[in-house]
Scaffold this active site. Structure first.
Site, short mmCIF file in Angstrom:
data_model
loop_
_atom_site.label_atom_id
_atom_site.label_comp_id
_atom_site.label_asym_id
_atom_site.label_seq_id
_atom_site.Cartn_x
_atom_site.Cartn_y
_atom_site.Cartn_z
N SER A 40 0.88 -1.31 0.04
CA SER A 40 0.24 0.05 -0.03
C SER A 40 0.90 1.34 0.02
CB SER A 40 -0.74 0.05 1.19
OG SER A 40 -0.29 -0.12 2.30
N HIS A 245 -0.96 5.79 6.75
CA HIS A 245 -0.35 5.92 5.46
C HIS A 245 0.09 7.25 4.95
CE1 HIS A 245 -2.26 1.80 5.13
NE2 HIS A 245 -1.28 1.61 4.29
#
Length: 263
Positions: A40, A245
């Site tokens: 990711s 993230h």
């Protein structure tokens, strides 16, 4: 005068034809053939502008591989990084575009093998002691099992793309320490950062042993961690899959310059 001009013109024509036949004329270097692999962090989760045609991978137009490709116009570009991928997933599902013509590969992977999601979930919902025990499990995995999995991945990349420059890009510290911050306590934040350090250290060693470059993003993210401002990493947020993230600024300001320097 007319004869000399004819001879000169004929000579130029013959020279041009010879160069065309032999391929010894002025060279125009072709751009790299670039394949972007990974999890990711490589796909760009957290940075928005996702390409939803790729079914759950959340590849972003703002991810560092796309940003680099936009800036350098490679002669070929394949973006197969996918949210949730571990090293085995990369081997099984992402290596198709690699071949003898591939000249550049980026790869960010290993965090999911080490149980990143489980660590953050445990540390968010449980006590410090439970969090630290879960981190210890992750550290044991990173030290004792991850090296073999990285070796298998890097061997697969090297065998499929023997001419490629491979850049392994690591992970940032998640937290700015020594500051007041809503969320996890100081001991949890420090232990998570220490585990990220161990992951980067092990990954860099395996990359070096395979002759690959390592891009360390901890420096570019310094001062932009969670609990710092402006942060280039999401804290717990909605949608939940973007939590922890890099933001779009993290991809462009944290990852892109490190990858560019390593190429």
């Amino acid at each position: 005068m007319r004869l000399s001009r004819f001879v000169s013109a004929a000579s130029a024509f013959l020279l041009t034809a010879a160069l065309a036949l032999t391929g010894s004329g002025p060279a125009h270097a072709a751009g790299p053939v670039y394949v972007a692999l990974g999890d990711s962090y490589a796909a760009g989760v957290g940075s928005g502008s996702y390409d939803d045609s790729r079914g759950g991978c959340y590849r972003s137009l703002r991810a560092y591989p796309r940003l680099w490709a936009n800036a350098h116009t490679p002669s070929g570009f394949s973006f197969t990084a996918c949210s949730g991928a571990d090293t085995t997933d990369v081997i099984k599902r992402q290596l198709g575009p690699l071949n003898a013509s591939t000249t550049l590969v980026s790869i960010t992977a290993g965090g999911n093998d080490a149980g990143f999601v489980g660590v953050m979930t445990t540390c968010l919902l449980n006590s410090s002691s439970a969090c630290l025990r879960r981190i210890d499990r992750a550290r044991d995995y990173i030290e004792n099992r991850l090296p073999a999995r990285l070796d298998a991945l890097y061997d697969a990349i090297g065998s499929r793309a023997p001419a490629a420059r491979v850049v392994v890009v690591g992970y940032p510290h998640f937290y700015k320490l020594g500051t007041s911050c809503i969320g996890l306590g100081a001991s949890k934040r420090r232990a998570i950062n220490d585990a990220a350090d161990l992951l980067d250290t092990v990954t860099a060693k395996r990359a070096a042993d395979h002759g690959f470059a390592f891009g360390d993003v901890r420096g570019t993210f310094a001062g932009h961690e969670i609990c710092a401002g402006p942060a280039w990493l999401h804290n717990l947020t909605l949608p939940v899959y973007e939590s922890y993230h890099p933001t779009a600024s993290g991809q462009s300001g944290g990852y892109l310059p490190v990858f560019t320097a390593a190429v």
